[in-house]
Write a protein that holds these residues in place. Structure first.
Motif, PDB file in Angstrom:
ATOM      1  N   GLY A 161      -3.360   3.571  -0.907  1.00 49.63           N
ATOM      2  CA  GLY A 161      -1.941   3.740  -1.199  1.00 49.63           C
ATOM      3  C   GLY A 161      -1.228   2.422  -1.460  1.00 49.63           C
ATOM      4  O   GLY A 161      -0.075   2.407  -1.896  1.00 49.63           O
ATOM      5  N   MET A 162      -1.885   1.290  -1.203  1.00 40.69           N
ATOM      6  CA  MET A 162      -1.293  -0.021  -1.459  1.00 40.69           C
ATOM      7  C   MET A 162      -0.946  -0.173  -2.937  1.00 40.69           C
ATOM      8  O   MET A 162      -0.072  -0.954  -3.291  1.00 40.69           O
ATOM      9  CB  MET A 162      -2.268  -1.132  -1.041  1.00 40.69           C
ATOM     10  N   GLY A 163      -1.651   0.574  -3.810  1.00 41.10           N
ATOM     11  CA  GLY A 163      -1.346   0.538  -5.234  1.00 41.10           C
ATOM     12  C   GLY A 163       0.110   0.921  -5.507  1.00 41.10           C
ATOM     13  O   GLY A 163       0.758   0.359  -6.366  1.00 41.10           O
ATOM     14  N   TYR A 164       0.610   1.890  -4.746  1.00 47.10           N
ATOM     15  CA  TYR A 164       2.021   2.294  -4.856  1.00 47.10           C
ATOM     16  C   TYR A 164       2.937   1.167  -4.409  1.00 47.10           C
ATOM     17  O   TYR A 164       3.915   0.825  -5.071  1.00 47.10           O
ATOM     18  CB  TYR A 164       2.285   3.486  -3.931  1.00 47.10           C
ATOM     19  N   VAL A 165       2.580   0.605  -3.236  1.00 47.83           N
ATOM     20  CA  VAL A 165       3.455  -0.389  -2.622  1.00 47.83           C
ATOM     21  C   VAL A 165       3.544  -1.637  -3.498  1.00 47.83           C
ATOM     22  O   VAL A 165       4.622  -2.198  -3.691  1.00 47.83           O
ATOM     23  CB  VAL A 165       2.931  -0.743  -1.217  1.00 47.83           C
ATOM     24  N   LEU A 166       2.385  -2.058  -4.060  1.00 45.77           N
ATOM     25  CA  LEU A 166       2.344  -3.298  -4.825  1.00 45.77           C
ATOM     26  C   LEU A 166       2.706  -3.089  -6.289  1.00 45.77           C
ATOM     27  O   LEU A 166       2.803  -4.041  -7.044  1.00 45.77           O
ATOM     28  CB  LEU A 166       0.956  -3.936  -4.723  1.00 45.77           C
TER      29      LEU A 166
END
Lengths: 263, 163
Positions: free
Chosen positions: A190-195
């Motif tokens: 989910g880091m793809g969303y955050v970054l």
């Protein structure tokens, strides 16, 4: 084959212990019920016994009856170890049962072969870890994820699956293991969303937990039900569904933490 | 069938093969079974991709592909003396409807948190659409692959016999 004077005829107790060990090894390696019954009955027939078998999720119950002397019979119950898939054992025990039947192998030969088969080493766990991560990344590609998403999934699966391997080694409850592994993997993916990198972060998030889907228990359960072993099939199904619910809980928790519920 | 289509089908098969190898090694199969499951997964998934692109509905296409894998797996099982399910199960895993299952959960969460009645109805529609698709694909997979085992029980239980 048993005309060797040094080879004593095995007692009914020895035969029963060997047969129930083989049945429980097959069950904990992920064979479906019909295969277990057929393999073990085939061996019992070679040794001159008739066999009746009940397979449950946590125990096996077996009666063997001497064919020449039906008054001689023995019933045994044995616990089944927790499921740890091993198709090499299923395949080789299945071949051993035919070999026993066709060549009339003596008891001692079957027993030593059985111990050889179950003590074989598993594949290197680092190699498994790498292959599973690559598999999940290409899974993400199958769902039309872009390369950034695939890289995120590879990384997330690598960490998530090693969490699972470590927790399985420590014999932690399997539901807890699945929940934590799904949580870790989806949090990282989910880091793809955050970054804000890549165009398909939602596909990365969705496919990051798919390596946990209990495919073999699911298929085994339906196969058992189709072949009439309904009780065992339902037990396997409930087990598989509860694992899927745990995966969903892990995924849901990390989505809440990342604040993705408003998407 | 254009060259672009052929390329897409090939890429699809390749990725399915990698996925099948990875999911196969979790269950520690014999070495030669790993390669067979990769081949079967590539053929099955590429077939399904082609059928979907040709306009077939996804669960029906899955059913056709799964029965194809089931049939081939019995042939390969006789060749390498190994139970069919050892490589047919991992080769089905790339077709598991994970994305639909994920969308089902997502629409359920959205429904739970929504306060707008009209939007809520849309989320319920999403929930049933995705949930039913996932369920039917799963059933198609399992029934499709086990049809050959049910039709030829003698054959599929004697593949490990060498004599």
């Amino acid at each position: 084959m048993t005309d060797n004077p040094f080879n004593q005829e095995p007692t009914i107790e020895q035969t029963a212990v060997l047969l129930i060990d083989i049945a429980s090894a097959l069950m904990s390696s992920g064979a479906h019920t019909m295969r277990i019954i057929q393999n073990v009955s085939r061996m019992a027939e070679t040794f001159g016994y008739e066999l009746d078998l009940s397979v449950f999720q946590l125990s096996i119950m077996m009666t063997i009856i001497n064919k020449e002397n039906p008054g001689k019979l023995l019933t045994q119950v044995k616990k089944i170890k927790p499921l740890h898939l091993n198709f090499t054992i299923v395949s080789e025990l299945s071949a051993l049962s035919w070999e026993t039947y066709d060549k009339h192998l003596p008891y001692d030969a079957v027993r030593s072969d059985y111990h050889k088969i179950i003590s074989k080493k598993r594949m290197n766990s680092w190699l498994v870890l790498f292959l599973v991560s690559a598999a999940n990344a290409s899974f993400c590609g199958l769902f039309k994820g872009d390369f950034t998403a695939m890289a995120f999934v590879f990384f997330a699966t690598f960490i998530g699956f090693s969490v699972r391997q470590e927790m399985m080694k420590k014999h932690i409850n399997h539901l807890v293991t699945f929940t934590s592994s799904a949580f870790v993997a989806s949090l990282l993916a989910g880091m793809g969303y955050v970054l804000h990198v890549g165009h398909t972060p939602e596909i990365a998030l969705a496919s990051s937990v798919l390596y946990l889907i209990p495919g073999v228990p699911l298929i085994n359960s339906i196969l058992d039900i189709l072949q009439g072993h309904i009780l065992t099939g339902i037990a396997r199904l409930v087990n598989a569904v509860s694992l899927i619910v745990c995966i969903a809980i892990g995924l849901f928790t990390s989505m809440l933490i990342l604040g993705l519920e408003k998407l | 069938m254009t060259t672009e289509m052929i390329r897409l089908v090939l890429v699809d098969g390749l990725m399915a093969a990698i996925a099948a190898i990875g999911f196969a090694v979790i269950s520690n199969p014999p070495r030669n079974a790993i390669f067979v499951s990769a081949i079967l997964a590539a053929l099955g998934h590429a077939l399904r991709f082609f059928l979907i692109k040709s306009g077939l509905e996804i669960s029906l296409a899955t059913f056709v592909a799964a029965s194809f894998i089931g049939l081939l797996s019995i042939l390969f099982a006789r060749l390498i003396h190994c139970p069919a399910e050892v490589f047919s199960f991992p080769s089905l895993l790339p077709m598991i409807p994970g994305l639909f299952a994920y969308r089902t959960i997502l629409s359920l969460i959205k429904f739970m948190q929504s306060t707008d009645a009209v939007k809520s109805q849309g989320f319920i529609l999403d929930f049933f659409h995705n949930g039913m698709t996932a369920l039917f694909i799963l059933l198609a997979l399992v029934v499709g692959v086990s049809l050959p085992i049910l039709f030829f029980p003698k054959l599929s239980f004697s593949v490990t016999r060498k004599y």
